[in-house]
Structure formats: C-alpha cells, structure tokens
Design a protein around this motif. Sequence first.
Motif, short mmCIF file in Angstrom:
data_model
loop_
_atom_site.label_atom_id
_atom_site.label_comp_id
_atom_site.label_asym_id
_atom_site.label_seq_id
_atom_site.Cartn_x
_atom_site.Cartn_y
_atom_site.Cartn_z
N ALA A 101 0.86 -1.19 0.00
CA ALA A 101 0.00 0.00 0.00
C ALA A 101 0.89 1.23 0.00
N ASP A 102 0.46 2.22 -0.74
CA ASP A 102 1.24 3.46 -0.81
C ASP A 102 0.28 4.64 -0.68
N ASP A 103 -0.58 4.58 0.34
CA ASP A 103 -1.60 5.61 0.49
C ASP A 103 -1.38 6.49 1.73
N GLY A 104 -0.24 6.32 2.41
CA GLY A 104 0.08 7.15 3.56
C GLY A 104 -0.65 6.75 4.84
N ALA A 105 -1.49 5.72 4.79
CA ALA A 105 -2.20 5.27 5.98
C ALA A 105 -1.28 4.42 6.86
N ARG A 106 -1.69 4.24 8.12
CA ARG A 106 -0.99 3.35 9.05
C ARG A 106 -1.71 2.00 9.04
N TYR A 107 -0.93 0.94 9.05
CA TYR A 107 -1.48 -0.41 9.00
C TYR A 107 -0.98 -1.23 10.18
N ARG A 108 -1.74 -2.27 10.52
CA ARG A 108 -1.30 -3.26 11.50
C ARG A 108 -2.14 -4.53 11.36
N ASP A 109 -1.63 -5.62 11.87
CA ASP A 109 -2.33 -6.90 11.97
C ASP A 109 -2.84 -7.48 10.65
N PRO A 110 -1.98 -7.68 9.64
CA PRO A 110 -2.46 -8.33 8.42
C PRO A 110 -2.80 -9.79 8.67
N ARG A 111 -3.89 -10.26 8.06
CA ARG A 111 -4.32 -11.65 8.19
C ARG A 111 -4.74 -12.16 6.82
N PRO A 112 -4.31 -13.38 6.45
CA PRO A 112 -4.66 -13.91 5.14
C PRO A 112 -6.12 -14.36 5.07
N LEU A 113 -6.68 -14.22 3.89
CA LEU A 113 -8.00 -14.76 3.59
C LEU A 113 -7.83 -15.83 2.52
N PRO A 114 -8.70 -16.82 2.49
CA PRO A 114 -8.55 -17.92 1.51
C PRO A 114 -8.52 -17.47 0.05
N ASP A 115 -9.16 -16.35 -0.27
CA ASP A 115 -9.20 -15.89 -1.66
C ASP A 115 -7.98 -15.06 -2.07
N GLY A 116 -6.98 -14.93 -1.18
CA GLY A 116 -5.76 -14.19 -1.51
C GLY A 116 -5.73 -12.76 -1.03
N ARG A 117 -6.89 -12.24 -0.65
CA ARG A 117 -6.90 -10.89 -0.10
C ARG A 117 -6.41 -10.92 1.34
N THR A 118 -6.27 -9.74 1.91
CA THR A 118 -5.77 -9.61 3.27
C THR A 118 -6.76 -8.81 4.09
N LEU A 119 -7.05 -9.28 5.30
CA LEU A 119 -7.82 -8.51 6.26
C LEU A 119 -6.80 -7.75 7.09
#
Length: 177
Positions: A101-119
């Motif tokens: 991501a390159d949107d300047g937001a702060r992120y934490r706690d990535p978790r995988p989803l079965p379809d390849g996306r991330t929560l």
Amino acid sequence: HSDLHPTPLADGRVLYAGYSRTGEPPDGGAGRFSLRSMTWEGVELNEVHGGHGGPRLRAMPAEMPDRTVAFIESDGEQPDGSGRLVQIAWSRPLAGPRPLADDGARYRDPRPLPDGRTLVARAEGSGSFALWLHDRVAGRPQQLVFDDPAWHDVDGLAVAPHAEPMARIPAVWPERF
C-alpha cells in the motif's frame, strides 16, 4: 526476551518478530525487531528478514496463501507498532520488501484470507483503526469491513477453513519415553 507476534507457518515452523540490540549506528544501541523462524519446540532459529539495516521494526507477520509473508515495517515512531504494509517472498526473503500500500495510511495486523486478499487494520492520520479487505495485487484497500469510530478495530481474523500446519518432529529420543 522481547519476541512478539508468533504465527504458525504451513511447514510447521513458527514465524515471529524477534528483538536484538545492535549497539551500532544508526540505532545507537536501541536495537531492532526482525522476522525470525523456529520450530515449535524452539530450535532451528533462523533470521528470515530485517536483521541488518533498514527500518527498526518488522513485526506482525502473516503467511499468505501464495507463500509470501505480509508484515508491518516502520521506524518505531508509532507506539502501537503500526506502519507500512509490505511483503516478502519465501523464495527470496532477504530481498527488499515490496510495498502493499502506498496511500500514507498506518497499518497493523495483516491476516490472510482464503481468496488471496488480506484482512488488515488501517487508519488514516491520527484517526482510529478500522478493518479493511486489502487487495495485495492492486496495492490498495478494497472494502471497509468494520469501523466503530469510538474504538480502534484491530487484530481481525477470518473464521474460515485452513490447512493444518505440517507436523515437524526434529528429534526423537526413544529412551526418554
């Protein structure tokens, strides 16, 4: 010691953020968190990514279905450990991470989803965290999942079937049983 965020890997090892004091500039002895792995009983310790140079904090790792690892990296300026959402590939874990991501937001706690996306938990500026579905291929948040502006919504987890991690028995001592 200061080891954080353990997560099981598909091959049976544990991936975590491990602390080490460097005592060298630019840290000035402040140390850093890097990604490390070990077997479930605490042997076969390996540095995976981030032990030498770059941002001081690499934490909150999560193995994705495509055998990459998403995690948070930052210079440690946020007390909650949030930072940039990045990933490495198991085929080249020491190579520089790819930003997700390159949107300047702060992120934490990535978790995988079965379809390849991330929560993932995401916050803009000094706002509260909300849970988002993140498209790693497009490199952007895709859909808001949950947001209570009065609270930081973090550490989301999908309730979905997943493969059981591979059992690893690194040493067997028959005389001890």
